[in-house]
Design an enzyme around this catalytic site. Structure first.
Site, PDB file in Angstrom:
ATOM      1  N   TYR A  66       0.785  -1.262  -0.201  1.00 14.68           N
ATOM      2  CA  TYR A  66      -0.017   0.123   0.111  1.00 14.68           C
ATOM      3  C   TYR A  66       0.991   1.173  -0.045  1.00 14.68           C
ATOM      4  CZ  TYR A  66      -3.824   2.990   1.363  1.00 14.68           C
ATOM      5  OH  TYR A  66      -4.661   4.031   1.402  1.00 14.68           O
ATOM      6  N   LYS A  97       0.871   4.085  -2.789  1.00 12.82           N
ATOM      7  CA  LYS A  97       0.662   5.314  -2.771  1.00 12.82           C
ATOM      8  C   LYS A  97       1.873   6.475  -3.071  1.00 12.82           C
ATOM      9  CE  LYS A  97      -3.710   4.726  -1.866  1.00 12.82           C
ATOM     10  NZ  LYS A  97      -4.540   5.299  -2.702  1.00 12.82           N
TER      11      LYS A  97
END
Length: 249
Positions: free
Chosen positions: A157, A161
């Site tokens: 993640y 991002k």
């Protein structure tokens, strides 16, 4: 008195709940027509009906898998056929598959990168032709504080991002000459279905990391997104705006 997004057409991915829903509601309140996208069109229909009734804007629900190029192309084509163009894209769709790196399966890595990073690429590329032709447009991608500061158990993640941040800055340079702005918003901990399951003790521990002493809301994020789409932000591009109660300074 005119609203700051009156008459605009905004495409919001992951619009059926959470931050995406809050963004769709805010943009409609500010006068924008809204294309709501989720994995199934039915998931967005209650939101679309509510904002159309409340604000008198036009809405369209689409089934889009943001990690699938054909699905994205078909969805954007349908939106343009309905409204003629797209003024604003809000890349909000995202997933998590948390786990320590040594236990992370290949699929956990690939699926998160495909949705959270490749999805931003695919959706941005699909809307750009319409924006470039009209020499105007706004792209805002919803990132995360995790992409700025990291978080154990979320290497996939965090990588996705952080990739969104680099993508945002590079694309902003590519399209600035056509009066198209590209920015990202990096929320901190936001109250959602996901955080509802954490328990009070965990929530308290999280809040202790936040200088403002509270978790954020979808409305906190939506207000910043609406600003970045407006004429008031016409000289802002290539930026990652943290909306995290001071977590990352």
């Amino acid at each position: 008195m005119s609203k700051r997004l009156e008459g605009k057409v905004s495409l919001v991915t992951g619009a059926s709940r959470g931050i995406g829903r809050a963004i769709a509601e805010k943009l409609a309140a500010d006068g924008s027509n809204v294309v709501l996208a989720a994995r199934t069109a039915a998931a967005c229909e209650p939101v679309a009906e509510a904002i159309a009734d409340a604000h008198g804007v036009e809405t369209l629900c689409l089934a889009i898998d943001v990690g699938d190029a054909d699905s994205v192309s078909a969805g954007v084509k349908a939106a343009i056929e309905r409204f003629g163009h797209i003024d604003n894209l809000i890349n909000n769709a995202g997933i998590t598959r948390d786990g320590l790196l040594m236990r992370l399966k290949d699929d956990d890595w690939d699926t998160v990168l495909r949705t959270d990073l490749s999805g931003v690429f695919l959706c941005s590329r699909a809307v750009l032709r319409s924006m470039l032709r009209r020499r105007q447009g706004r792209i805002v991608s919803i990132s995360s504080v995790v992409g700025l500061m990291g978080n154990g158990g979320q290497t996939n993640y965090a990588a996705a991002k952080a990739g969104v941040h680099g993508f945002t800055k590079a694309l902003a340079r590519e399209v600035a000459s056509r009066s198209i702005t590209v920015n990202a918003v990096a929320p901190g901990y936001v109250e959602s279905d996901m955080t509802d399951d954490l328990g009070e003790e965990t929530k308290q521990r999280l809040q202790e990391q936040i200088p403002l002493g509270r978790m954020g809301s979808g409305d906190d994020i939506a207000g910043v997104v609406s600003f970045l789409l407006s004429d008031d932000a016409s000289y802002i591009t290539g930026q990652v705006v943290s909306v995290d109660g001071g977590m990352y300074m």
